[in-house]
Scaffold this motif. Structure first.
Motif, short mmCIF file in Angstrom:
data_model
loop_
_atom_site.label_atom_id
_atom_site.label_comp_id
_atom_site.label_asym_id
_atom_site.label_seq_id
_atom_site.Cartn_x
_atom_site.Cartn_y
_atom_site.Cartn_z
N GLY A 1 0.80 -1.22 0.00
CA GLY A 1 0.00 0.00 0.00
C GLY A 1 0.82 1.26 0.00
O GLY A 1 0.36 2.31 -0.47
N GLN A 2 2.05 1.20 0.53
CA GLN A 2 2.91 2.37 0.60
C GLN A 2 4.32 1.99 0.14
O GLN A 2 5.24 1.84 0.95
N PRO A 3 4.51 1.81 -1.15
CA PRO A 3 5.78 1.29 -1.68
C PRO A 3 6.95 2.25 -1.52
O PRO A 3 8.10 1.82 -1.68
N GLU A 4 6.71 3.52 -1.21
CA GLU A 4 7.80 4.49 -1.12
C GLU A 4 8.30 4.67 0.31
O GLU A 4 9.13 5.55 0.56
N ASP A 5 7.82 3.89 1.26
CA ASP A 5 8.24 4.02 2.65
C ASP A 5 9.66 3.46 2.80
O ASP A 5 9.89 2.25 2.83
N THR A 6 10.64 4.36 2.90
CA THR A 6 12.05 3.93 2.93
C THR A 6 12.39 3.19 4.22
O THR A 6 13.22 2.27 4.22
N ALA A 7 11.77 3.57 5.34
CA ALA A 7 12.05 2.87 6.60
C ALA A 7 11.62 1.41 6.51
O ALA A 7 12.33 0.50 6.95
N ALA A 8 10.45 1.18 5.91
CA ALA A 8 9.97 -0.19 5.75
C ALA A 8 10.83 -0.96 4.76
O ALA A 8 11.12 -2.15 4.95
N GLN A 9 11.27 -0.31 3.68
CA GLN A 9 12.14 -0.97 2.71
C GLN A 9 13.46 -1.39 3.36
O GLN A 9 13.95 -2.50 3.14
N PHE A 10 14.03 -0.48 4.14
CA PHE A 10 15.31 -0.76 4.79
C PHE A 10 15.18 -1.93 5.76
O PHE A 10 16.03 -2.83 5.78
N LEU A 11 14.11 -1.94 6.55
CA LEU A 11 13.92 -3.04 7.49
C LEU A 11 13.66 -4.35 6.75
O LEU A 11 14.18 -5.41 7.14
N LEU A 12 12.91 -4.32 5.65
CA LEU A 12 12.67 -5.53 4.87
C LEU A 12 13.98 -6.08 4.31
O LEU A 12 14.20 -7.31 4.32
N ALA A 13 14.85 -5.20 3.80
CA ALA A 13 16.13 -5.65 3.27
C ALA A 13 16.95 -6.36 4.34
O ALA A 13 17.55 -7.40 4.10
N ARG A 14 16.95 -5.80 5.54
CA ARG A 14 17.70 -6.43 6.62
C ARG A 14 17.08 -7.77 7.02
O ARG A 14 17.79 -8.75 7.27
N VAL A 15 15.76 -7.82 7.08
CA VAL A 15 15.08 -9.07 7.44
C VAL A 15 15.40 -10.16 6.42
O VAL A 15 15.69 -11.31 6.78
N LEU A 16 15.38 -9.81 5.13
CA LEU A 16 15.69 -10.80 4.10
C LEU A 16 17.12 -11.32 4.25
O LEU A 16 17.38 -12.53 4.10
N SER A 17 18.06 -10.43 4.57
CA SER A 17 19.44 -10.85 4.78
C SER A 17 19.54 -11.77 5.99
O SER A 17 20.22 -12.80 5.95
N TRP A 18 18.89 -11.40 7.07
CA TRP A 18 18.94 -12.21 8.29
C TRP A 18 18.29 -13.58 8.08
O TRP A 18 18.66 -14.54 8.74
N GLN A 19 17.33 -13.65 7.18
CA GLN A 19 16.69 -14.94 6.89
C GLN A 19 17.56 -15.85 6.03
O GLN A 19 17.24 -17.01 5.82
N GLY A 20 18.67 -15.33 5.51
CA GLY A 20 19.52 -16.12 4.62
C GLY A 20 19.21 -15.92 3.17
O GLY A 20 19.54 -16.77 2.34
N HIS A 21 18.56 -14.77 2.80
CA HIS A 21 18.24 -14.46 1.41
C HIS A 21 18.83 -13.10 1.01
O HIS A 21 18.11 -12.19 0.60
N PRO A 22 20.16 -12.95 1.15
CA PRO A 22 20.76 -11.64 0.85
C PRO A 22 20.60 -11.20 -0.60
O PRO A 22 20.55 -10.00 -0.88
N GLU A 23 20.54 -12.16 -1.53
CA GLU A 23 20.38 -11.78 -2.94
C GLU A 23 19.05 -11.04 -3.15
O GLU A 23 18.97 -10.16 -4.02
N GLN A 24 18.02 -11.38 -2.39
CA GLN A 24 16.74 -10.69 -2.51
C GLN A 24 16.80 -9.29 -1.90
O GLN A 24 16.03 -8.41 -2.27
N ALA A 25 17.70 -9.10 -0.96
CA ALA A 25 17.83 -7.78 -0.32
C ALA A 25 18.59 -6.79 -1.19
O ALA A 25 18.37 -5.57 -1.08
N LEU A 26 19.48 -7.27 -2.05
CA LEU A 26 20.35 -6.36 -2.79
C LEU A 26 19.59 -5.39 -3.70
O LEU A 26 19.94 -4.20 -3.75
N PRO A 27 18.54 -5.79 -4.44
CA PRO A 27 17.81 -4.80 -5.25
C PRO A 27 17.18 -3.70 -4.40
O PRO A 27 17.09 -2.55 -4.84
N ILE A 28 16.76 -4.03 -3.18
CA ILE A 28 16.17 -3.02 -2.30
C ILE A 28 17.24 -2.01 -1.89
O ILE A 28 17.01 -0.80 -1.91
#
Length: 378
Positions: free
Chosen positions: A46-73
């Motif tokens: 609903g709010q794709p431009e929220d940078t705080a949420a994007q940043f947290l999602l990138a970190r969560v993806l890395s912590w889950q073991g999916h760093p390649e998915q975090a790199l585009p973010i």
């Protein structure tokens, strides 16, 4: 009344956004990473431009073991804020955990320039360099990256020439070194050696491993063997225990036994290192017990400057007492040594290693040397 309703309506999305991110942060703290990812993805739909949420999602993806998915973010975030040290750190961590330590150093060194006192940046720089170096100071991030992370192999062939005075013959040596590293996994290395001194050739083999016990402790066993030695030892065994400390510090202790045909040498080494920005400094105290010949004490100092990723140039100083082989006799004398060494990477696969130095072995002889090597990563 209408104005109040309109203001409330405008405030609701912002309040909901803050609530979603706060909920995801609580889920992260509770180690509910899957739930945090779902919360953030629903919010960003609903709010794709929220940078705080994007940043947290990138970190969560890395912590889950999916760093390649975090790199585009991270790339999108850095397009908007190229000088954000937090984004650069996150991208560097994701690249490291995805098996790209050389590329990770580019982002991390940029973050270090922008925020020189950012302790976590220095820590991850140290991890990236360790992932490319054997013997390494391997340190595993938490959570552990999945098995898709690529292993790195390096092969180096080198030759060395030593020039001695006082009527001694010059020395020559050749080495073939191999190393294999993988972030958060077992590393190993080995070498075939060939040396000429006093008109005789000795050949041998060396092997070792780097075992990350957890994110801070590393154990490194090493052995060497010469089947028919003339001047080299028959064998040696070394065990090193290393601890990563806060603020870029490392501490280590190692014990080593070296067995010659006519004597035995035991050594205790206590080391401390500090990494900051593009620099590394190190000190080692060597306490050696030579059977029936005393207990020499030596000091080693090191200073390295890193540039262009893993390329570096360094200074080495040695003072104190040291054992040396004279013909087939082991001698102990005062030593003074200075050397310059380095490794220059032309690209991600090829590097030139080099070293020049001067060594004074008490009143016995002075020795100068030059070593060159060609290194290939694959």
């Amino acid at each position: 009344m209408k104005r109040a309703v309109m203001l409330l309506a405008l405030a609701l999305p912002c309040g909901a956004a803050l609530a979603d991110v706060a909920t995801a942060e609580r889920q992260v703290q509770a180690q509910q990473l899957d739930a945090a990812e779902a919360t953030l993805r629903a919010h960003l739909a609903g709010q794709p431009e929220d940078t705080a949420a994007q940043f947290l999602l990138a970190r969560v993806l890395s912590w889950q073991g999916h760093p390649e998915q975090a790199l585009p973010i991270y790339r999108r975030l850095l397009q908007q804020q190229p000088d954000n040290a937090d984004y650069l750190l996150g991208e560097g961590q994701a690249l490291l955990w995805a098996g790209h330590p050389q590329r990770a150093l580019e982002s991390l060194e940029r973050a270090a320039q922008l925020a020189p006192d950012y302790a976590e940046v220095q820590q991850v720089i140290q991890q990236a360099r360790a992932a490319l170096t054997v013997p390494s100071t391997a340190a595993a991030p938490v959570p552990v990256v999945d098995a898709a992370t690529r292993r790195r192999h390096e092969l180096e062939i080198s030759a060395r020439q030593d020039w001695l005075d006082s009527g001694f013959d010059n020395w020559r040596s050749q080495r073939l070194d191999y190393a294999s590293t993988k972030p958060e996994s077992l590393g190993w290395y080995g070498a075939l050696t060939r040396e000429q001194r006093f008109g005789e050739w000795d050949e041998g083999v060396e092997a070792g491993a780097v075992i990350a016990l957890d994110e801070n402790w590393t154990l490194q066993p090493e052995v060497g063997y010469q089947p028919s030695p003339y001047f080299l030892p028959e064998w040696h065994a070394d065990l090193r225990l290393q601890r990563r400390l806060p603020d870029g510090y490392l501490g280590a202790v190692s014990v080593r036994r070296t067995e010659y045909e006519t004597t035995r040498v035991d050594r205790l080494a206590l080391s401390a290192e500090r990494y900051w920005n593009a620099w590394r400094a190190g000190y080692t105290l060597n306490v050696t017990d030579v059977a029936n010949a005393g207990t020499p004490i030596g000091h080693d100092l090191a200073l390295d400057y890193y540039y262009q990723g893993l390329s570096y140039a360094g200074l080495r100083l040695t003072v104190g007492e040291e054992e040396a082989v004279e013909e087939q006799q082991l001698i102990t004398s005062d030593v003074r040594a200075i050397s310059l060494q380095g490794r220059h990477w032309f690209d991600s696969r090829w590097a030139l290693s080099w070293e020049i130095g001067h060594h004074q072995q008490g009143s016995y002889y002075d020795r100068q040397w030059l070593q060159l090597g060609l290194r290939h990563a694959f």
